[in-house]
Every structure is written in C-alpha cells, then in structure tokens.
Design a protein around this motif. Sequence first.
Motif, PDB file in Angstrom:
ATOM      1  N   ASN A 155       0.824  -1.212   0.000  1.00 32.82           N
ATOM      2  CA  ASN A 155       0.000   0.000   0.000  1.00 32.82           C
ATOM      3  C   ASN A 155       0.858   1.262   0.000  1.00 32.82           C
ATOM      4  O   ASN A 155       0.452   2.291  -0.573  1.00 32.82           O
ATOM      5  N   ALA A 156       2.020   1.197   0.616  1.00 29.84           N
ATOM      6  CA  ALA A 156       2.925   2.345   0.571  1.00 29.84           C
ATOM      7  C   ALA A 156       3.419   2.581  -0.859  1.00 29.84           C
ATOM      8  O   ALA A 156       3.477   3.727  -1.331  1.00 29.84           O
ATOM      9  N   GLU A 157       3.777   1.506  -1.549  1.00 27.06           N
ATOM     10  CA  GLU A 157       4.222   1.641  -2.951  1.00 27.06           C
ATOM     11  C   GLU A 157       3.083   2.138  -3.835  1.00 27.06           C
ATOM     12  O   GLU A 157       3.277   3.002  -4.697  1.00 27.06           O
ATOM     13  N   LEU A 158       1.896   1.592  -3.624  1.00 31.71           N
ATOM     14  CA  LEU A 158       0.743   2.023  -4.426  1.00 31.71           C
ATOM     15  C   LEU A 158       0.397   3.479  -4.138  1.00 31.71           C
ATOM     16  O   LEU A 158       0.021   4.235  -5.051  1.00 31.71           O
ATOM     17  N   GLY A 159       0.518   3.893  -2.889  1.00 27.77           N
ATOM     18  CA  GLY A 159       0.222   5.279  -2.531  1.00 27.77           C
ATOM     19  C   GLY A 159       1.175   6.263  -3.181  1.00 27.77           C
ATOM     20  O   GLY A 159       0.773   7.386  -3.522  1.00 27.77           O
ATOM     21  N   LYS A 160       2.414   5.852  -3.361  1.00 30.18           N
ATOM     22  CA  LYS A 160       3.401   6.748  -3.988  1.00 30.18           C
ATOM     23  C   LYS A 160       3.043   7.078  -5.430  1.00 30.18           C
ATOM     24  O   LYS A 160       3.475   8.109  -5.964  1.00 30.18           O
ATOM     25  N   ILE A 161       2.272   6.224  -6.091  1.00 29.32           N
ATOM     26  CA  ILE A 161       1.904   6.470  -7.495  1.00 29.32           C
ATOM     27  C   ILE A 161       0.385   6.680  -7.626  1.00 29.32           C
ATOM     28  O   ILE A 161      -0.185   6.483  -8.696  1.00 29.32           O
ATOM     29  N   ASP A 162      -0.228   7.061  -6.517  1.00 25.61           N
ATOM     30  CA  ASP A 162      -1.659   7.411  -6.506  1.00 25.61           C
ATOM     31  C   ASP A 162      -2.552   6.275  -7.000  1.00 25.61           C
ATOM     32  O   ASP A 162      -3.504   6.494  -7.770  1.00 25.61           O
ATOM     33  N   ARG A 163      -2.269   5.070  -6.565  1.00 28.14           N
ATOM     34  CA  ARG A 163      -3.107   3.924  -6.885  1.00 28.14           C
ATOM     35  C   ARG A 163      -3.859   3.485  -5.626  1.00 28.14           C
ATOM     36  O   ARG A 163      -3.371   3.666  -4.500  1.00 28.14           O
ATOM     37  N   PRO A 164      -5.060   2.888  -5.803  1.00 31.39           N
ATOM     38  CA  PRO A 164      -5.828   2.417  -4.635  1.00 31.39           C
ATOM     39  C   PRO A 164      -5.080   1.318  -3.888  1.00 31.39           C
ATOM     40  O   PRO A 164      -4.182   0.658  -4.432  1.00 31.39           O
ATOM     41  N   LYS A 165      -5.475   1.100  -2.649  1.00 30.35           N
ATOM     42  CA  LYS A 165      -4.844   0.074  -1.821  1.00 30.35           C
ATOM     43  C   LYS A 165      -5.052  -1.313  -2.424  1.00 30.35           C
ATOM     44  O   LYS A 165      -6.002  -1.556  -3.161  1.00 30.35           O
ATOM     45  N   ILE A 166      -4.178  -2.221  -2.060  1.00 29.87           N
ATOM     46  CA  ILE A 166      -4.213  -3.571  -2.611  1.00 29.87           C
ATOM     47  C   ILE A 166      -5.527  -4.282  -2.283  1.00 29.87           C
ATOM     48  O   ILE A 166      -5.983  -5.143  -3.050  1.00 29.87           O
ATOM     49  N   GLU A 167      -6.151  -3.923  -1.175  1.00 28.00           N
ATOM     50  CA  GLU A 167      -7.414  -4.569  -0.799  1.00 28.00           C
ATOM     51  C   GLU A 167      -8.507  -4.385  -1.847  1.00 28.00           C
ATOM     52  O   GLU A 167      -9.417  -5.211  -1.937  1.00 28.00           O
ATOM     53  N   THR A 168      -8.424  -3.316  -2.639  1.00 25.14           N
ATOM     54  CA  THR A 168      -9.444  -3.066  -3.659  1.00 25.14           C
ATOM     55  C   THR A 168      -9.288  -3.990  -4.867  1.00 25.14           C
ATOM     56  O   THR A 168     -10.214  -4.099  -5.672  1.00 25.14           O
ATOM     57  N   SER A 169      -8.148  -4.638  -5.002  1.00 31.91           N
ATOM     58  CA  SER A 169      -7.903  -5.508  -6.154  1.00 31.91           C
ATOM     59  C   SER A 169      -8.117  -6.982  -5.841  1.00 31.91           C
ATOM     60  O   SER A 169      -8.061  -7.816  -6.747  1.00 31.91           O
ATOM     61  N   THR A 170      -8.328  -7.321  -4.575  1.00 32.84           N
ATOM     62  CA  THR A 170      -8.454  -8.716  -4.177  1.00 32.84           C
ATOM     63  C   THR A 170      -9.791  -8.948  -3.483  1.00 32.84           C
ATOM     64  O   THR A 170     -10.417  -8.014  -2.993  1.00 32.84           O
TER      65      THR A 170
END
Length: 237
Positions: free
Chosen positions: A99-114
């Motif tokens: 989630n930290a990596e996704l946040g750096k590129i303005d992407r939703p948290k991993i929970e939204t993809s699973t």
Amino acid sequence: MRQIFLDTETTGLYPAQGHRIIEIAGVEVINRRITRNHFHVYLNPDREIDPAAQEVHGITLEFLQDKPHFIDVVDEFLDFVKDGELVIHNAPFDVGFLNAELGKIDRPKIETSTCNIIDTLKMAKEMRPGQRNNLDALCRHFGVNNSKRTLHGALLDAELLADVYLAMTRGQESLMMDMHESSVTFDNGATRLENHVFRVIKAEGDDLIAHEDYLKGLDKNSPSVWTTIQKPQESTE
C-alpha cells in the motif's frame, strides 16, 4: 477458488521510514492445486538497503541497479492478483509495504484488487499457541521440505507457504467436502420424502395388550415417563 500466495523482500522493516520493496513473488493456486502461473520480479528501490535486511535476503543494491521500478510493473502485478484471494505470512507487513508503494503512485490500496486477504501467521498462532510459527518452523511441523531455503527469497518463500497452507487446511477441506456431500444427500432425501405417501398402521388387539404389559414391567420400581403422561380423553360427542 483462485488464491495467490504472496511474499515480498524489502530494504528494511518500516515503509513509513521510506523503505521500499525490492522483490515481489506470487504463486497461483486454483482449487488447491498449484499452477505454473507465477509472478516474480526484482525492483530498483532507489535507496540503500539496510545491512540487517541484506543479511536476511542477500539482495544487493548493485544487483538491483538495472531492475525496473515498481511503477513499471504495477499494472502487470495488479492484473495477476485481481479478484484472487491473497495468502500471506504476516500479512500486515507485506500489505503495508504494498500500500505504501501504491500510494506513492496514486493507486488504490491492494485490498481493492483482491477478494480477501488471509494471514497465515495469525492462523498458525491460533492452531499452535505459544510455539514458533515462522515459515521454517511450520515447514518442519508439516513436513514441507525447505532445505533450499538458505536465505529468504520471495519466490521460494511463496512456494513454501503454499505447501504449508495446503497442509494446514487439509483437514478443513476434507470436513467441508464431507459436509457438502451430507448436505446433498439430505437434500435429495428430503425431496424424495416430500413426494412419498406414507401408510399409517395403528396398533390393536394383541399388540396393545403386549404394549401395556411391557409398560407395567417398567413401572415395577418407579413410574416410567410413559405412564405418567396423561392420555388424551376420548371425545363424548
């Protein structure tokens, strides 16, 4: 059911302090069978690796210099895990870094993809309270061969975790299959009974006399429940 057994390696322990992911691996399992569909990538973190972390996984910054950045592989990674159930040992650690990596590129948290995230460390602690429940200890307990694990590596650890999880849940799977089979049998039986016409045969004559004699025998020491139940009065109408 599609499950993704996931592991990461990082530059350190705390994403809030700027530590980054340097390796991601995912192993696909469908209906409890490991497939050949894996995801594995090394990443350039653009920062130093803590010496303590490097001792654990053995990955050097020099090795990572020509590797892609997280933003370069994020779409491929999210497509791989999409709608699957993530299974992770100590899930809060890996999820926090993802989630930290996704946040750096303005992407939703991993929970939204699973569809779900399972923490096998939490499962193991509930099954084996007070015991060591790291991956090596679980491999020994469940008879999983981890002889190749001289250092932590995301792909090998994900594969070992898949084997451990399947061993941990083997009894639960059998129980669920038995329950399902029992349910199917019961449902089919109920359907047959609904369409069946039962013939009712009432006791009379010698059968009634034999029944009364049997009850009297039960009452020799103390009144039985059968004779203490008040018989319904016959209608006088």
